[in-house]
Design an enzyme around this catalytic site. Structure first.
Site, PDB file in Angstrom:
ATOM      1  N   CYS A  71       0.859  -1.186   0.000  1.00 16.49           N
ATOM      2  CA  CYS A  71       0.000   0.000   0.000  1.00 16.49           C
ATOM      3  C   CYS A  71       0.893   1.233   0.000  1.00 16.49           C
ATOM      4  O   CYS A  71       1.660   1.441   0.940  1.00 16.49           O
ATOM      5  CB  CYS A  71      -0.918   0.009   1.217  1.00 16.49           C
ATOM      6  SG  CYS A  71      -1.900   1.515   1.385  1.00 16.49           S
ATOM      7  N   HIS A 162      -3.312  -4.113 -10.774  1.00 16.18           N
ATOM      8  CA  HIS A 162      -4.115  -2.934 -11.087  1.00 16.18           C
ATOM      9  C   HIS A 162      -4.601  -2.987 -12.523  1.00 16.18           C
ATOM     10  O   HIS A 162      -3.886  -3.453 -13.421  1.00 16.18           O
ATOM     11  CB  HIS A 162      -3.301  -1.654 -10.881  1.00 16.18           C
ATOM     12  CG  HIS A 162      -2.917  -1.411  -9.462  1.00 16.18           C
ATOM     13  ND1 HIS A 162      -3.705  -0.713  -8.576  1.00 16.18           N
ATOM     14  CD2 HIS A 162      -1.830  -1.807  -8.756  1.00 16.18           C
ATOM     15  CE1 HIS A 162      -3.116  -0.682  -7.392  1.00 16.18           C
ATOM     16  NE2 HIS A 162      -1.971  -1.333  -7.481  1.00 16.18           N
ATOM     17  N   GLU A 211     -10.630  -0.283  -4.591  1.00 16.03           N
ATOM     18  CA  GLU A 211      -9.614  -1.196  -4.084  1.00 16.03           C
ATOM     19  C   GLU A 211     -10.226  -2.535  -3.711  1.00 16.03           C
ATOM     20  O   GLU A 211     -11.264  -2.598  -3.050  1.00 16.03           O
ATOM     21  CB  GLU A 211      -8.909  -0.592  -2.860  1.00 16.03           C
ATOM     22  CG  GLU A 211      -8.085   0.654  -3.183  1.00 16.03           C
ATOM     23  CD  GLU A 211      -7.081   0.970  -2.099  1.00 16.03           C
ATOM     24  OE1 GLU A 211      -6.283   0.074  -1.749  1.00 16.03           O
ATOM     25  OE2 GLU A 211      -7.099   2.099  -1.583  1.00 16.03           O
ATOM     26  N   CYS A 220      -5.052   5.870  -3.380  1.00 12.95           N
ATOM     27  CA  CYS A 220      -4.336   4.590  -3.429  1.00 12.95           C
ATOM     28  C   CYS A 220      -2.969   4.857  -4.037  1.00 12.95           C
ATOM     29  O   CYS A 220      -2.867   5.251  -5.201  1.00 12.95           O
ATOM     30  CB  CYS A 220      -5.107   3.574  -4.260  1.00 12.95           C
ATOM     31  SG  CYS A 220      -4.237   2.003  -4.502  1.00 12.95           S
ATOM     32  N   GLY A 223      -2.024   2.391  -6.728  1.00 11.55           N
ATOM     33  CA  GLY A 223      -2.918   2.674  -7.847  1.00 11.55           C
ATOM     34  C   GLY A 223      -2.498   3.914  -8.607  1.00 11.55           C
ATOM     35  O   GLY A 223      -2.589   3.973  -9.841  1.00 11.55           O
TER      36      GLY A 223
END
Length: 277
Positions: A71, A162, A211, A220, A223
């Protein structure tokens, strides 16, 4: 259990210092603390642990209790925690994650960390390694049918999978309906984080994210990095861009010479507390 709630651009997690605390069942703990009505309220749980390979280890769980590899917003908060709470006095640290060891540079102002730059490593764009089921080696601007509608997607892994889709207007996009369909689509064997990106100019984009295991979040980090890579692969932006997320801005640079992605953004302590599990 003593904890600290922190957020990076509104992507909030409950952090536990496992140098002092023990969490016997982190999956159940993640579900309980994340509940915004009966718990603390967060996008998940992050445990800060000792590491034999790096300065620290980050162990991350989503709001539904599933474990995640990495993360970007969370790791910036880990950096702020270990410095601000006296676990280190270094301004360059390494953090072990399930996506490998990440290297972070801390900007300190008045004795506290204000911004963190993370070397997120190299993006993975080979389909089977992301993973995404495809007859193509790379999924760059390839069609996918989701809930009866065709989308053009670009798939990237930043340690976690992703799927990036370019849209005309992120604000008007029906993310609540479409996000779960992307997350659980059959072509993503490990589910997927879905990003929807609106190009503003060569240096600026808007982004919303769904997510896996959590739903829409305000930001994110992985992301944002995957979205920047997708923008560059599709020739839509320069190699360094600002991403406007619901929770604020992130700067992402893809160094094509070294194939490394760098992300810079803030980290904030919300409050400290104690909860009985």
């Amino acid at each position: 259990m003593k904890f600290t709630k922190m957020e990076g651009l509104g992507n909030d997690y409950v952090y536990v210092n496992c140098f002092r605390e023990t969490v016997a069942n982190p999956k159940e703990a993640a579900r309980r603390v994340s509940d915004r009505h009966f718990g603390i309220g967060s996008d998940g749980l992050i445990l800060i642990k000792p590491s034999k390979e790096a300065d620290f280890c980050m162990d991350m769980y989503n709001a539904d209790g599933t474990q995640s590899e990495m993360c970007g917003n969370g790791i910036r908060c880990v950096a702020k925690y270990v410095y601000d709470y006296g676990l280190t006095d270094k301004t360059s640290i390494s953090v072990e994650t399930l996506a490998g060891i990440k290297y972070l540079d801390l900007k300190v102002e008045n004795g506290k960390v204000s911004m963190v730059t993370v070397n997120m490593g190299a993006p993975e764009i080979i389909a089977e390694k992301i993973p995404v089921v495809s007859d193509k080696e790379k999924v760059i601007h390839e069609p996918i049918e989701v809930d009866g509608k065709k989308y053009e997607v670009t798939c990237v892994s930043m340690g976690n999978p992703h799927c990036v889709t370019f849209v005309e207007d992120t604000a008007a996009f029906p993310l609540e309906k479409v996000g779960p369909e992307f997350e659980n689509h059959a072509v993503f064997p490990k589910r997927v984080n879905a990003e929807f990106v609106q190009i503003l100019d060569r240096k600026t984009v808007n982004m919303r994210v769904w997510e896996r295991g959590t739903g829409e979040t305000l930001a994110c980090g992985t992301g944002a990095c995957a979205s920047a890579v997708a923008c560059i692969l599709n020739g839509l932006t320069d190699n360094e861009i600002t991403l406007h997320l619901l929770g604020g801005d992130l700067q992402v640079r893809w160094d094509r010479d070294t194939n490394l992605v760098y992300m810079t953004g803030p980290a904030t302590v919300v409050f400290d507390g104690e909860i009985v599990l």
